[in-house]
Scaffold this active site. Sequence first.
Site, PDB file in Angstrom:
ATOM      1  N   CYS A 171       0.876  -1.586   0.441  1.00  0.00           N
ATOM      2  CA  CYS A 171      -0.333   0.094  -0.233  1.00  0.00           C
ATOM      3  C   CYS A 171       0.894   1.079   0.345  1.00  0.00           C
ATOM      4  O   CYS A 171       1.592   1.368   1.053  1.00  0.00           O
ATOM      5  CB  CYS A 171      -0.515  -0.206   1.175  1.00  0.00           C
ATOM      6  N   CYS A 174      -0.668   4.320   2.153  1.00  0.00           N
ATOM      7  CA  CYS A 174      -0.421   4.365   3.426  1.00  0.00           C
ATOM      8  C   CYS A 174       0.787   4.178   4.182  1.00  0.00           C
ATOM      9  O   CYS A 174       1.469   5.208   4.875  1.00  0.00           O
ATOM     10  CB  CYS A 174      -1.111   2.479   3.711  1.00  0.00           C
ATOM     11  N   ASP A 175       1.958   4.199   2.746  1.00  0.00           N
ATOM     12  CA  ASP A 175       3.185   3.152   3.714  1.00  0.00           C
ATOM     13  C   ASP A 175       4.254   4.686   3.435  1.00  0.00           C
ATOM     14  O   ASP A 175       5.521   4.376   3.739  1.00  0.00           O
ATOM     15  CB  ASP A 175       3.706   2.171   3.286  1.00  0.00           C
TER      16      ASP A 175
END
Length: 353
Positions: A171, A174-175
């Site tokens: 992701c 997200c990251d």
Amino acid sequence: MAEKVVIIGSGPAGWSAAIYAARASLSPLVFEGTVKPEMIPLGQLAFTTEVENYPGFPFGNVRAFIESAVAKDRQWNLPPAPDSKKDGVPHYAVQGVELMELMKQQALNFDTRVIGDDVVDIEVSGDGFRIIAASGEPVEAHTVIVATGARANYLGLPSEEEYKNKGVSACAVCDGALPIYRGKPLAVVGAGDSAVEEASYLANLKGADKIYMIVRRDQMRASKIMQERAKNHPNIEILWNSVVDEVVGDGNLVNGLKLRSTVDDSISDLEVGGMFVAIGHTPNTSFLNGKLDTNEKGYIKWTKPFRTNTSIEGIFAAGDVADDYYRQAITSAGTGCMAALDVERYLVDKGVE
Ligand code: NDP
């Protein structure tokens, strides 16, 4: 006596549904799940490090708050707090496990009950349902909220497993902005819309270096407009006919990939500081044994617009198990809340006290 609502799943959708159902005096029972990869306690977020995009959790001394909020006997489950300081004071975003423990705590505070077991079937029983778990007695319920999520597909390489959260992620949104990836060349594996979206996101981050897309064929599955976006981006380079044979690192972090040509099997080295896998997701629905209608990709169908109803009256779905499009913690939490409100109204209509 039958439960008013049983919630299956313990990610953001499950806990949000529980918080709302508990506050509506429905006394929810949550099946938390135990089995990898399908029924993971605390859901996919348990695999994430810092969560920078969940509203309400800016950088700060997050651990101090968590230690005051989460029950002492569950704090062993928390990962070490990141060693990041600003002006000498701890300063970091909430981590995935921490966020989920906070959501669980909030549900427990309102008398949610939790069973650590895996649901293996749901049977229709009279006006309601019988929930069959792997161990333990069957549970009768008037309504069910399915919130079992979807799991990201990975390549299945041992080296990929070794470097998860140390340079391997599924992701980018997200990251991707985390310090371990910042300013480094990165690889995105996959050639669908998600892969292009991930690559574009990474390429547009401030200070981004080169983003390589690793595509196993000589063409992409992504829609034309997305393909053009990747091909025309100055920071994105597409490596056609290539697959990842091995993720390479120094034991702590990723520093490269071994690529294999799908044309002549030749091996080459690619220097990157991270690999983002974007080869699709699998919704966790096998325990339903085909009883609920799903779309062509296997995600549960919401049968009414802007509602969480499914093809069986009394069963509702929330989170990624019914959403192959947004797939964010905040959207899962939102649909979890919606499912609890839908359950509450359904029970009133049915005259269940
Ligand atoms: P897709 O199934 O569309 O694409 C998966 C990609 O991964 C394919 O290119 C496939 O390659 C590749 N792949 C699968 N397994 C491997 C492997 N082992 N090694 C290397 N490559 C592999 O999934 P997406 O997640 O991209 O998209 C899911 C849905 O969400 C789609 O309908 C998409 O349109 C939609 N979506 C839409 C967006 C938008 O409109 N902005 C954004 C994101 C998703 P191959 O092509 O060779 O099979």
